[in-house]
Each structure stands twice: as structure tokens, then as C-alpha cells.
Design an enzyme around this catalytic site. Structure first.
Site, PDB file in Angstrom:
ATOM      1  N   ALA A  41       0.802  -1.214   0.000  1.00  0.00           N
ATOM      2  CA  ALA A  41       0.000   0.000   0.000  1.00  0.00           C
ATOM      3  C   ALA A  41       0.840   1.271   0.000  1.00  0.00           C
ATOM      4  O   ALA A  41       0.313   2.354  -0.269  1.00  0.00           O
ATOM      5  CB  ALA A  41      -0.924   0.002   1.217  1.00  0.00           C
ATOM      6  N   GLY A  45       6.025  -0.598  -3.944  1.00  0.00           N
ATOM      7  CA  GLY A  45       6.063  -1.837  -4.705  1.00  0.00           C
ATOM      8  C   GLY A  45       7.499  -2.277  -4.851  1.00  0.00           C
ATOM      9  O   GLY A  45       8.437  -1.485  -4.680  1.00  0.00           O
ATOM     10  N   HIS A  71      -3.304 -12.223  -3.550  1.00  0.00           N
ATOM     11  CA  HIS A  71      -3.454 -11.409  -2.359  1.00  0.00           C
ATOM     12  C   HIS A  71      -2.165 -11.562  -1.562  1.00  0.00           C
ATOM     13  O   HIS A  71      -1.764 -12.684  -1.233  1.00  0.00           O
ATOM     14  CB  HIS A  71      -4.650 -11.855  -1.526  1.00  0.00           C
ATOM     15  N   ASP A  72      -1.513 -10.458  -1.264  1.00  0.00           N
ATOM     16  CA  ASP A  72      -0.195 -10.542  -0.640  1.00  0.00           C
ATOM     17  C   ASP A  72      -0.224 -11.319   0.676  1.00  0.00           C
ATOM     18  O   ASP A  72       0.751 -11.989   1.028  1.00  0.00           O
ATOM     19  CB  ASP A  72       0.437  -9.153  -0.449  1.00  0.00           C
ATOM     20  N   THR A  73      -1.356 -11.268   1.393  1.00  0.00           N
ATOM     21  CA  THR A  73      -1.431 -12.040   2.630  1.00  0.00           C
ATOM     22  C   THR A  73      -1.438 -13.534   2.352  1.00  0.00           C
ATOM     23  O   THR A  73      -0.860 -14.326   3.110  1.00  0.00           O
ATOM     24  CB  THR A  73      -2.681 -11.643   3.441  1.00  0.00           C
ATOM     25  N   ASN A  81      -8.680  -8.336  10.623  1.00  0.00           N
ATOM     26  CA  ASN A  81      -7.924  -7.168  10.148  1.00  0.00           C
ATOM     27  C   ASN A  81      -7.749  -6.173  11.291  1.00  0.00           C
ATOM     28  O   ASN A  81      -8.728  -5.799  11.943  1.00  0.00           O
ATOM     29  CB  ASN A  81      -8.672  -6.467   9.013  1.00  0.00           C
TER      30      ASN A  81
END
Length: 478
Positions: free
Chosen positions: A11, A14, A232-234, A292
Site C-alpha cells: 500500500a 512496490g 493477495h499478498d497475505t 484485520n
């Protein structure tokens, strides 16, 4: 030995990382890092996705010859394409105000309990479902013929082949976590056209090859395949948690803290909904059962407000501040929007009758104590809701470098914390690509390789958890 390019979009920045994988080898090198700065336009907060794409191309050029490329990034946000495949404006940022009040309109059609049973997702005002309802009636949505989540959009620009990766799709609140397919009934009741989405892909699926124009711009020699990873990065980060066995919790730390367990099936009970836990899909059909938490966004925004002071010095000063002097709810939506977080923290402390932090060190300690307290609550409730006991907490992502946060989390949870790897999302991205070439085996083998090759640090809890229980009660009472 193979070399893979992992595009990992956060966020705030990159990066393109190169990963080398072979028998007993897992090496990660940063090829290029670039800023990810949202832009506030007259119509609202938007992502500068063209700048991100330029950073990806430059990163691939610097990475040199690679055997495959994979892209992961943040969730829920999307780009809209017209009938010619051209982007219709800049993607809306999830922190934009357009979804304010939208959830209540949705609940009039699909009550919250029914929505949770159908999709398993916690309430978050920026979920893609709410964004699409907010966009209803706009000229942009009317002109759209394709919707691509941000990592899928960049993959499309690299290959020309559209797809919707499942782990990220599961964050839209439009996927049934029991089937791994669209929640057709929910979408129909809300008037959401699922035909806008490209066909679903799963980690390991092919996503095309780099277009000739991309090869020319990056200097790569084709064909270079693009492999679907946990976009999804998670999902990618959890795949790289260096855990042995099943009795572990994870906290993926960065702008957000995502704290929870890896399960074989979703938990769709009313108690789970009331506790605001989400069921997102992970590698190999697993469920990322997590909550979250606002995360290091609170500290990042505070640093920006203070003019970017030296972080190690600030953390050293914060460590000397009395513990649990003041705490705030790290999940409070009051901290979601950008802008003067220190003032909002002070206001929250004042309103609750606690000492008001009056220096950057005191505010930083308040943030880190509050995050550790939120980590404690999420992990304890996840165990209670699932019946899955936990012996160790793995902290991965950028927060693994924050010694004070890791130590406080161990103390708050009363459990050992294993910190690292910091670049877990990029490592998980690389490992999924390597698995398609047969270089690694199942998730256990992937995690064992991470544990054997990456630097990790263990923190044992010190003292008792009584002060944390008292702070928890104080916060709950308010």
C-alpha cells in the site's frame, strides 16, 4: 537452480524481487523498489496504477533473465476496462470516502448474518461488494465490460490474458468460501454483474506469457511465462510462514496487521461474525481465518505527520515510555482515513480519560502497545472460536523487523514469537512459482525451506499477562 521474478505490491511501495530456488536453496534479492503514492483527484482518492506498472517494467528489466513472473498485491481494489480493454480511469483507493454509509443500504437487501453465511467475510467498509454498490449508476461502471483486481490488472497488461485469482477474489465478499466459487445468489440480490469478472484462476495456474512489447521494453528474451500465485499478498505471506505443524498463529504485519490461523474449512458461525473474523482463501484450498487490525499504518501516518524522524531512534525512546500508559482500539474505523493520526490518537485517549501522549515517543509507544493488545485479542478469540490451540505466533512482513513490536506481542499473547521473514509475501510468491517447476513440494516443504534458509528471531514472553488483561478490560469497558 531457477530464477523467478516476484512482483510484490504494497500500500505504500512496490518491489520486484528475484528469487533463486534449488535443492536446499532459497535466495531473495531486491531488483527494484518504487513508491506507491495515492493521488487525491477532484473526484476522490485514486491509485496511480500507471506509475506502478512503470515500476514493474523497470523492475523486470533490472531483474534480468527469469524463468517465470508472479504478481501479488493488496486486496479489494480494481480497475474497470471498456469493450476495447482500455482502462476506464484510475482505480479508486480503498480509503476513499465513497463507501461511507453503503453497508447499511446493502444490509437492507441482504442482512449482515445472511451475508456472512454466504461469503464468510468480516465487515469492512471498503470490501469490493460495497465499492460496486457505491459505484452503481456511474458512467464509468456503465461503460465497463471487464473488472480486474489490481494484481490481475497488471498481469493482464503484461500478458493480454484476463483472469481473476481466487485468493484475492475471496476478499471481494462475492466468493463462497465453502465452494471456492462465486456467491451467485448474493450478487444477484444486490444487482452485481458477476459477468464483469474474468474466469477464476488458482495459484499455480498459467496466466500467459509476456507480450512482445513487454519483452522489448524489459530486455527479456521470451517466452517468459507468468504464473498465477496467491495474488493477495497475505495469501502469499501465509504460504511462507516458517511453521512446523499446525499449532501456530500468524500475524502478517505491514500497513495492516492480519492476525489469525490457517484452517481447512471456513467458520461461519454467528459468534465468528460477531467477533468480526474473516474467512479468506489461501493456498491449496486452505482458509485464512483472521481479523484485520489497522497495523503499522498508525505509525507510518504518524511519522509522516512528524516529518519522518529517524525510526530506530524513535523506537528506542518509545521503549523507555511506561508500558500500557495509554491504549486505543487499533481496529477503530476512526483511524482509517489518511491525515494527522497523532491528533486522532490524542483525541481518543482524551475521550477515554487516559493520559494524552504529548511526544512522538509516547504516541509511538501507545501505537505499539495498542497493536500488541489487538494481536493478543485476535489470537485468543481465534483459538476460542475454532477450538484450535496455538503454541507459537509467527510474525512475518515488515513488522518482523520491529523488535519492540515483536517483544510486546510476545508479552501480550503470553506465547513465543518467531519473527521473520520480513519479505514473506515475495517468498511465498517465488515458492508457488518454483512449485510449478517441481522444485519444491507441498506447503510443509515450502515452509521447511523458508525456516532453513531465512533469518528468524525468537522472542520469549517476559513477565505475566496480567497487565495486558487489565488494559484489555480497560479498553473493553470504554
Amino acid at each position: 537452480m531457477r530464477t523467478y521474478a516476484a512482483v510484490d505490491l504494497g500500500a505504500s511501495s512496490g518491489r520486484v524481487m528475484t528469487g533463486r530456488v534449488g535443492p536446499g536453496t532459497l535466495e531473495l534479492t531486491e531488483a527494484h523498489r518504487f513508491a506507491d503514492r495515492p493521488v487525491r483527484l477532484p473526484e476522490g482518492l485514486r491509485w496511480d496504477v500507471l506509475s506502478l506498472y512503470a515500476g514493474v517494467l523497470e523492475g523486470l528489466r533490472r531483474a534480468g533473465p527469469v524463468d517465470s513472473v508472479g504478481i501479488d498485491g493488496w486486496a479489494v481494489d480494481y480497475g474497470l476496462l471498456d469493450a476495447d480493454g482500455a482502462l476506464l480511469g484510475s482505480p479508486v483507493h480503498y480509503r476513499d470516502a465513497r463507501t461511507e454509509g453503503v453497508a447499511r443500504r446493502v444490509w437492507e437487501t441482504v442482512p449482515p448474518a445472511e451475508l456472512y453465511t454466504a461469503t464468510g467475510l468480516q465487515y469492512a467498509p471498503f470490501n469490493t461488494l460495497y465499492q460496486l454498490v457505491a459505484a452503481r449508476g456511474t458512467a464509468q461502471l456503465a461503460a465497463a465490460r471487464r473488472l480486474l483486481l489490481v494484481p490481475d490488472l497488471l498481469t493482464y497488461w503484461l500478458t493480454g490474458e484476463p483472469g481473476t485469482e481466487l485468493t484475492n477474489a475471496s476478499t471481494t465478499q462475492l466468493i463462497d468460501p465453502r465452494t471456492g466459487d462465486w456467491a451467485y445468489g448474493t450478487a444477484e440480490r444486490l444487482g452485481i454483474d458477476l459477468g464483469l469478472f474474468a474466469p477464476l484462476r488458482r495459484p499455480g495456474d498459467p496466466a500467459g506469457v509476456l507480450r512482445p512489447e513487454v519483452l522489448e521494453e524489459t530486455g527479456l528474451t521470451g517466452p517468459v511465462p507468468v504464473t498465477t500465485v496467491g495474488s493477495h499478498d497475505t495469501a502469499s505471506a501465509v504460504a511462507a510462514v516458517p511453521a512446523a505443524g499446525e499449532r501456530f498463529a500468524y500475524i502478517c504485519t505491514g500497513t495492516w496487521s492480519l492476525a489469525g490461523l490457517e484452517l481447512d474449512a471456513p467458520v461461519l458461525t454467528e459468534a465468528s461474525r460477531a467477533a468480526n473474523f474473516t474467512n479468506e482463501l489461501g493456498l491449496d484450498g486452505t482458509v485464512r481465518y483472521l481479523r484485520n487490525i489497522m497495523g503499522l499504518w498508525l505509525l507510518q501516518e504518524s511519522l509522516r505527520a512528524w516529518g519522518a524522524p529517524d525510526l530506530p531512534t524513535l523506537l528506542g525512546e518509545a521503549a523507555k515510555v511506561p508500558a500500557l500508559r495509554s491504549v486505543v482500539d487499533a481496529g477503530d474505523a476512526a483511524f482509517l482515513a489518511p491525515g494527522n493520526i497523532p491528533r486522532r490518537i490524542a483525541d481518543a485517549c482524551r475521550a477515554s480519560g487516559q493520559p494524552v501522549p504529548d511526544s512522538p515517543a509516547e504516541t509511538t509507544r501507545c501505537v505499539l502497545d495498542s497493536l500488541a493488545l489487538a494481536h493478543r485479542g485476535a489470537i485468543a478469540e481465534a483459538q476460542a472460536l475454532t477450538g484450535r490451540p496455538v503454541d507459537v505466533v509467527h510474525v512475518v512482513g515488515g513488522g518482523a523487523r520491529n523488535e519492540l513490536l515483536c517483544r510486546l506481542t510476545a508479552d501480550a499473547c503470553g506465547l513465543p514469537v518467531v519473527a521473520g521473514p520480513a519479505e514473506a509475501a515475495a517468498l511465498g510468491n517465488v515458492l508457488v512459482q518454483a512449485r510449478t517447476h517441481g522444485l519444491v513440494g507441498d506447503r510443509a516443504s515450502m515452509r521447511e525451506l523458508v525456516a532453513r534458509t531465512q533469518p528468524l528471531r525468537r522472542y520469549e514472553p517476559s513477565g505475566g499477562t496480567a497487565p495486558w488483561r487489565e488494559a484489555e478490560a480497560r479498553l473493553t469497558a470504554r
